[in-house]
Design a protein around this motif. Structure first.
Motif, mmCIF file in Angstrom:
data_model
loop_
_atom_site.group_PDB
_atom_site.id
_atom_site.type_symbol
_atom_site.label_atom_id
_atom_site.label_comp_id
_atom_site.label_asym_id
_atom_site.label_seq_id
_atom_site.Cartn_x
_atom_site.Cartn_y
_atom_site.Cartn_z
ATOM 1 N N THR A 32 -12.023 -31.230 44.102
ATOM 2 C CA THR A 32 -12.252 -32.672 44.024
ATOM 3 C C THR A 32 -10.940 -33.341 43.673
ATOM 4 O O THR A 32 -9.947 -32.680 43.369
ATOM 5 C CB THR A 32 -13.329 -33.006 42.963
ATOM 6 N N ALA A 33 -10.942 -34.675 43.723
ATOM 7 C CA ALA A 33 -9.807 -35.439 43.214
ATOM 8 C C ALA A 33 -9.670 -35.132 41.718
ATOM 9 O O ALA A 33 -10.674 -34.981 41.014
ATOM 10 C CB ALA A 33 -10.052 -36.924 43.436
ATOM 11 N N ALA A 38 -17.344 -41.285 45.467
ATOM 12 C CA ALA A 38 -16.083 -41.849 45.971
ATOM 13 C C ALA A 38 -15.876 -41.603 47.472
ATOM 14 O O ALA A 38 -15.157 -42.357 48.128
ATOM 15 C CB ALA A 38 -14.901 -41.293 45.181
ATOM 16 N N HIS A 39 -16.516 -40.542 48.008
ATOM 17 C CA HIS A 39 -16.376 -40.255 49.443
ATOM 18 C C HIS A 39 -17.612 -40.685 50.235
ATOM 19 O O HIS A 39 -17.650 -40.457 51.444
ATOM 20 C CB HIS A 39 -16.232 -38.737 49.667
ATOM 21 N N GLY A 70 -12.550 -45.908 40.329
ATOM 22 C CA GLY A 70 -13.568 -44.863 40.426
ATOM 23 C C GLY A 70 -13.531 -43.888 39.257
ATOM 24 O O GLY A 70 -14.568 -43.404 38.809
ATOM 25 N N MET A 71 -12.327 -43.588 38.780
ATOM 26 C CA MET A 71 -12.246 -42.661 37.658
ATOM 27 C C MET A 71 -12.966 -43.237 36.435
ATOM 28 O O MET A 71 -13.737 -42.555 35.769
ATOM 29 C CB MET A 71 -10.792 -42.353 37.303
ATOM 30 N N LYS A 99 -10.818 -45.405 50.681
ATOM 31 C CA LYS A 99 -12.224 -44.957 50.715
ATOM 32 C C LYS A 99 -12.965 -45.673 51.849
ATOM 33 O O LYS A 99 -12.491 -46.682 52.374
ATOM 34 C CB LYS A 99 -12.911 -45.242 49.379
ATOM 35 N N THR A 103 -11.937 -36.809 38.906
ATOM 36 C CA THR A 103 -13.289 -36.408 38.505
ATOM 37 C C THR A 103 -13.242 -35.663 37.168
ATOM 38 O O THR A 103 -14.007 -35.959 36.242
ATOM 39 C CB THR A 103 -13.917 -35.477 39.571
ATOM 40 N N ASP A 110 -20.618 -38.487 41.812
ATOM 41 C CA ASP A 110 -19.299 -39.015 42.175
ATOM 42 C C ASP A 110 -19.380 -39.371 43.660
ATOM 43 O O ASP A 110 -19.325 -38.497 44.530
ATOM 44 C CB ASP A 110 -18.215 -37.975 41.891
ATOM 45 N N SER A 140 -15.780 -45.376 43.859
ATOM 46 C CA SER A 140 -14.406 -45.885 43.917
ATOM 47 C C SER A 140 -14.304 -46.761 45.155
ATOM 48 O O SER A 140 -14.858 -46.428 46.203
ATOM 49 C CB SER A 140 -13.420 -44.724 44.049
HETATM 50 C C1 PLP Z 1 -10.756 -41.388 44.784
HETATM 51 C C2 PLP Z 1 -11.629 -40.479 44.019
HETATM 52 C C3 PLP Z 1 -11.935 -40.669 42.662
HETATM 53 C C4 PLP Z 1 -11.223 -41.674 41.808
HETATM 54 O O1 PLP Z 1 -11.252 -42.964 42.243
HETATM 55 P P1 PLP Z 1 -10.093 -44.001 41.811
HETATM 56 O O2 PLP Z 1 -10.632 -45.294 42.240
HETATM 57 O O3 PLP Z 1 -8.859 -43.581 42.515
HETATM 58 O O4 PLP Z 1 -9.952 -43.886 40.323
HETATM 59 C C5 PLP Z 1 -12.857 -39.846 42.060
HETATM 60 N N1 PLP Z 1 -13.445 -38.855 42.746
HETATM 61 C C6 PLP Z 1 -13.170 -38.598 44.031
HETATM 62 C C7 PLP Z 1 -13.883 -37.490 44.729
HETATM 63 C C8 PLP Z 1 -12.232 -39.400 44.714
HETATM 64 O O5 PLP Z 1 -11.938 -39.127 45.995
#
Ligand code: PLP
Length: 366
Positions: free
Chosen positions: A84-85, A158-159, A59-60, A185, A88, A156, A180
Motif C-alpha cells: 500500500t501507500a 484512496a484507489h 487521505g492519510m 486519484k 496507510t 482505505d 484521498s
Molecule cells: C494516496 C493514498 C493514501 C494517502 O492519501 P493522501 O491524500 O496522499 O494523504 C492512502 N492510501 C492509499 C492506498 C493511497 O493510494
C-alpha cells in the motif's frame, strides 16, 4: 511520451466549471469549513451510500482521524497490508497504535483474510482494508470476520472512488471509509483533500472535532486533535469534478478491457479477473513480469511512462523493519513488489496510445 496522468487533456468545459467554482468561493469571502465543504460532504457521502461525510486535509489524515474517532491508540493493534501507500501504515503509527502487517492474496494483491487471521492477538482492535488498485474483495467475508471478533473496519478507499461490491460503493461497508482526493486519484482535487464517510453520526461528530484541533462547541477542547480541514476552494472544485467521474471511470474500464483482450506476451501476467460481484474502477492497471525492470526500460524506450505500485513493501522501509507481521511471512507481498508494473490507464488516453502500449508490451523480449 504516453504519461500515467495528463491533466492538461481534461475537457475545456470542466476547466471553465472549475474556474467558475473558484470565483464563487472568492466572491463568498469564506474559505475554510463552510457551505461549499458541507455541500461536497453531503454529495460524496450520498454517492457512497452513507449518511455523513467529514472533509479533511488529505487521505492519510482521513485514516488517522477515523482510528482516533474509533478510540484506537497506544496498546491497540491494527491489521493492514504492506502492499500500500506508506500513508496507510503511517496513519496507524501516528495514532500511537501498533500496525500488524498481513500478507496479500497473490491473485488479487488484496489483503489476505487467512493471513489477517494469523495476525490476530488479544490486542487486535481494527483492520485497515485497502481496496488496492480500485477493486473490492468479497466484502461480506471481511465484515463478518470483523464483526465476529469485535474489530472495527476502516476502508482505505484512496484507489476506489465508486468501486462497488454487489452494487454497494466502497466506504459503506466498514465503520468508516477514508478517501484521498490527491490529484492523481480517480476523483482528485487541484491540491490536497480527503474525507471520512460513515453512517455513525456520533463518530462523524467526533471526527469534525478532531479535524479542527479537537475543538467542540464554545471553544472547548475536550481532546487533542489535528489541523486537517478541507478548504472551500478544493471542495468547490471537487464538486465540479464529480461531474466527470462516471465518464472517466467508464474510460478507465474500457482501457483495462482493451489491455486484457490485447496484451499477449507469455512473460507478462495480466491482473486476475475481477472478483465476483465487484466492479473495479481501475485506478491502476497492474501487470506482473519477472523481468519487470527490463520491461519498464523497454516501455520507456517506446515512449511509455510506467510506475511501480509499490516498489518497496512497507516492512522493508527503514522505520518499519521491526513491525509485527504474519508469523508465516509476507512472501506474496515481496514477490508482487518485485514483479508489478502499472501501465498508463488514465481516462484521456486515446485509442492510438492504448494500442501503442499494447504493441510495446507484446514486443518485449528480455
Ligand atoms: C494516496 C493514498 C493514501 C494517502 O492519501 P493522501 O491524500 O496522499 O494523504 C492512502 N492510501 C492509499 C492506498 C493511497 O493510494
Amino acid at each position: 511520451m504516453i504519461l500515467m496522468n495528463d491533466f492538461r487533456r481534461e475537457p475545456d468545459a470542466l476547466r471553465s466549471a472549475m474556474l467558475a467554482a473558484v470565483e464563487r468561493v472568492m466572491n463568498s469571502g469564506w474559505y475554510v469549513l463552510g457551505e461549499e465543504g458541507e455541500r461536497f460532504e453531503r454529495r460524496w457521502a450520498g454517492m457512497c451510500g452513507v449518511r455523513h461525510g467529514v472533509g479533511v486535509g488529505n487521505g492519510m489524515q482521513a485514516i488517522e482521524i477515523a482510528l482516533l474517532a474509533l478510540n484506537i491508540g497506544p496498546g491497540d493493534e491494527v491489521i493492514t497490508t504492506p502492499m500500500t501507500a506508506f500513508a496507510t501504515v503511517l496513519a496507524i503509527l501516528r495514532t500511537g497504535a501498533t500496525p500488524v502487517l498481513a500478507d496479500i492474496d497473490p491473485q488479487t494483491a488484496l489483503l489476505s483474510l487467512a493471513s489477517a487471521d494469523r495476525c490476530l492477538s488479544s490486542r487486535t482492535r481494527a483492520v485497515v482494508l485497502v481496496h488496492l488498485y480500485g477493486q473490492l474483495a468479497a466484502m461480506d467475508a471481511w465484515t463478518d470476520w470483523c464483526a465476529g471478533r469485535n474489530l472495527s473496519l476502516v476502508e482505505d478507499c484512496a484507489h476506489a472512488h465508486l468501486a462497488t461490491w454487489r452494487g454497494r460503493a466502497a466506504g459503506c461497508f466498514g465503520h468508516v471509509g477514508a478517501f484521498s482526493f490527491y490529484p492523481t486519484k480517480n476523483l482528485g482535487a487541484l491540491g490536497d483533500a480527503g474525507m471520512l464517510v460513515t453512517d455513525d453520526g456520533a463518530l462523524a461528530k467526533r471526527a469534525c472535532s478532531l479535524r479542527n484541533y479537537g475543538k467542540s462547541m464554545l471553544g472547548r477542547h475536550a481532546e487533542l486533535g489535528l489541523n486537517s480541514r478541507l478548504d472551500e476552494m478544493q471542495a468547490a472544485i471537487l464538486m465540479e469534478r464529480i461531474g466527470v467521474l462516471e465518464h472517466a471511470t467508464a474510460a478507465r474500464r474500457a482501457i483495462a478491457m482493451t489491455y486484457r483482450d490485447a496484451i499477449r506476451n507469455p512473460l507478462v501476467a495480466l491482473p486476475s479477473p475481477p472478483c465476483e460481484n465487484a466492479a473495479h474502477v481501475h485506478h491502476l492497471f497492474v501487470i506482473n513480469c519477472e523481468a519487470r525492470d527490463a520491461l519498464q526500460a523497454h516501455l520507456h524506450r517506446h515512449g511509455i511512462q510506467t510506475l511501480i505500485h509499490y516498489p518497496i513493501p512497507v516492512h522493508h522501509q527503514k522505520p518499519c523493519r521491526n513491525l509485527l507481521r504474519d508469523p508465516g511471512g509476507l512472501l506474496a507481498a515481496e514477490r508482487h513488489a518485485h514483479t508489478c508494473l502499472s501501465l498508463p490507464c488514465h481516462p484521456y488516453l486515446d485509442s492510438a496510445e492504448v494500442a501503442a502500449v499494447v504493441d510495446a508490451v507484446n514486443s518485449f523480449v528480455p
